[in-house]
Design a protein around this motif. Structure first.
Motif, PDB file in Angstrom:
ATOM      1  N   VAL A  86      23.609  -1.631  17.694  1.00 40.25           N
ATOM      2  CA  VAL A  86      23.395  -0.432  18.499  1.00 40.25           C
ATOM      3  C   VAL A  86      22.694  -0.910  19.767  1.00 40.25           C
ATOM      4  O   VAL A  86      21.533  -1.294  19.740  1.00 40.25           O
ATOM      5  N   GLY A  87      23.418  -0.937  20.865  1.00 35.86           N
ATOM      6  CA  GLY A  87      22.878  -1.544  22.080  1.00 35.86           C
ATOM      7  C   GLY A  87      22.581  -3.007  21.835  1.00 35.86           C
ATOM      8  O   GLY A  87      23.420  -3.759  21.318  1.00 35.86           O
ATOM      9  N   ARG A 106      16.158   1.382  12.996  1.00 35.67           N
ATOM     10  CA  ARG A 106      15.518   0.337  13.808  1.00 35.67           C
ATOM     11  C   ARG A 106      14.062   0.128  13.378  1.00 35.67           C
ATOM     12  O   ARG A 106      13.315   1.088  13.130  1.00 35.67           O
ATOM     13  N   GLY A 146      14.095  -3.988  16.330  1.00 37.96           N
ATOM     14  CA  GLY A 146      13.557  -2.888  17.124  1.00 37.96           C
ATOM     15  C   GLY A 146      12.346  -2.252  16.492  1.00 37.96           C
ATOM     16  O   GLY A 146      11.683  -2.834  15.622  1.00 37.96           O
ATOM     17  N   ASP A 168      11.381   5.004  17.167  1.00 34.83           N
ATOM     18  CA  ASP A 168      11.615   5.625  18.473  1.00 34.83           C
ATOM     19  C   ASP A 168      11.541   7.152  18.410  1.00 34.83           C
ATOM     20  O   ASP A 168      12.204   7.842  19.196  1.00 34.83           O
ATOM     21  N   ARG A 201      14.710   9.574  18.735  1.00 34.62           N
ATOM     22  CA  ARG A 201      15.725   9.410  19.789  1.00 34.62           C
ATOM     23  C   ARG A 201      16.632   8.220  19.482  1.00 34.62           C
ATOM     24  O   ARG A 201      17.851   8.364  19.371  1.00 34.62           O
ATOM     25  N   GLY A 202      16.052   7.048  19.368  1.00 38.05           N
ATOM     26  CA  GLY A 202      16.846   5.863  19.062  1.00 38.05           C
ATOM     27  C   GLY A 202      17.473   5.925  17.687  1.00 38.05           C
ATOM     28  O   GLY A 202      18.561   5.392  17.467  1.00 38.05           O
ATOM     29  N   GLU A 203      16.798   6.601  16.743  1.00 45.35           N
ATOM     30  CA  GLU A 203      17.333   6.702  15.391  1.00 45.35           C
ATOM     31  C   GLU A 203      18.651   7.485  15.362  1.00 45.35           C
ATOM     32  O   GLU A 203      19.526   7.202  14.547  1.00 45.35           O
ATOM     33  N   ASP A 213      20.768   7.382  17.825  1.00 52.39           N
ATOM     34  CA  ASP A 213      21.719   6.365  18.293  1.00 52.39           C
ATOM     35  C   ASP A 213      22.121   5.437  17.147  1.00 52.39           C
ATOM     36  O   ASP A 213      23.285   5.026  17.047  1.00 52.39           O
ATOM     37  N   ASP A 214      21.153   5.111  16.286  1.00 54.04           N
ATOM     38  CA  ASP A 214      21.455   4.284  15.116  1.00 54.04           C
ATOM     39  C   ASP A 214      22.504   4.961  14.236  1.00 54.04           C
ATOM     40  O   ASP A 214      23.440   4.315  13.744  1.00 54.04           O
TER      41      ASP A 214
END
Length: 211
Positions: free
Chosen positions: A12-13, A68, A75, A78, A81-83, A85-86
């Motif tokens: 992811v990224g 993450r 990582g 987050d 937010r990032g989760e 994306d995960d």
């Protein structure tokens, strides 16, 4: 780890995440998300494993993964937010394997992540939320499209997911949502409640996914 389940990694990224993948012969698949990363949540949580087992018995491919910063996933936490994306990356990983992600299943924090994914991945027709922590995290403004069946499971002794708050919020998420109450169960499904949860999941889930 279930028989025939394998450890996989996906990106992811710039981050690489760890997962457990079980591939079935059929086309359907589900992504399963775990409790809060800052409080010991990870992919081998017993409720997460019970969810994976239930879907696998119905012939779904499953991917449970570490958000993450958890386990071998790179990582750090987050704040949701990032989760999310995960979660999208996990669904894309299954899609690349030739599977159609019809279900997102999450426990506690994982339920919050799944419900807040707007929009859900194309092909998703059901959200299964176990013990969404409405007394702990902010669920206001989350809405599930009518094309996606929303099913919620909670215990009647769960202080993180109190039934009175759930019953108030559920119609806001989706008017057609279904609530399934497990008598005597707390948030962690202690004292034999995990076995009863597994039995409930067997009767609640269907294959293929649908309203």
């Amino acid at each position: 780890m279930s028989e025939n389940e394998e450890t996989v990694f996906f990106n992811v990224g710039r981050l690489r995440l760890e997962g457990r993948l079980w591939l079935a012969s059929g086309p359907w698949a589900t992504v399963i998300t775990h409790p809060h990363p800052l409080y010991g949540g990870e992919l081998d949580n017993p409720v997460v494993v019970a969810l994976a087992d239930a879907y696998q018995c119905l012939g779904y491919s499953t991917l449970r993964f570490n958000f993450r910063g958890v386990g071998a996933s790179a990582g750090g936490y987050d704040d949701g937010r990032g989760e999310r994306d995960d979660l999208r990356a996990a669904a894309a990983f299954l899609d690349a394997a030739g599977k159609t992600v019809t279900d997102l299943a999450g426990y506690s924090f994982g339920a919050w992540i799944n419900l807040g994914l707007d929009p859900p991945p194309a092909g998703v027709s059901r959200l299964l939320l176990v013990a969404p922590p409405v007394a702990y995290l902010e669920f206001d403004g989350m809405v599930v499209p009518p094309s996606v069946a929303l099913r919620v499971v909670a215990g009647d002794r769960d202080s993180f997911a109190p039934l009175d708050v759930l019953r108030e919020q559920l119609p806001r998420w989706q008017p057609a949502a279904g609530l399934h109450v497990l008598s005597g169960a707390d948030h962690f499904f202690h004292g034999g409640a995990l076995d009863r949860l597994a039995t409930l999941l067997e009767t609640l889930l269907t294959a293929p996914a649908g309203p």
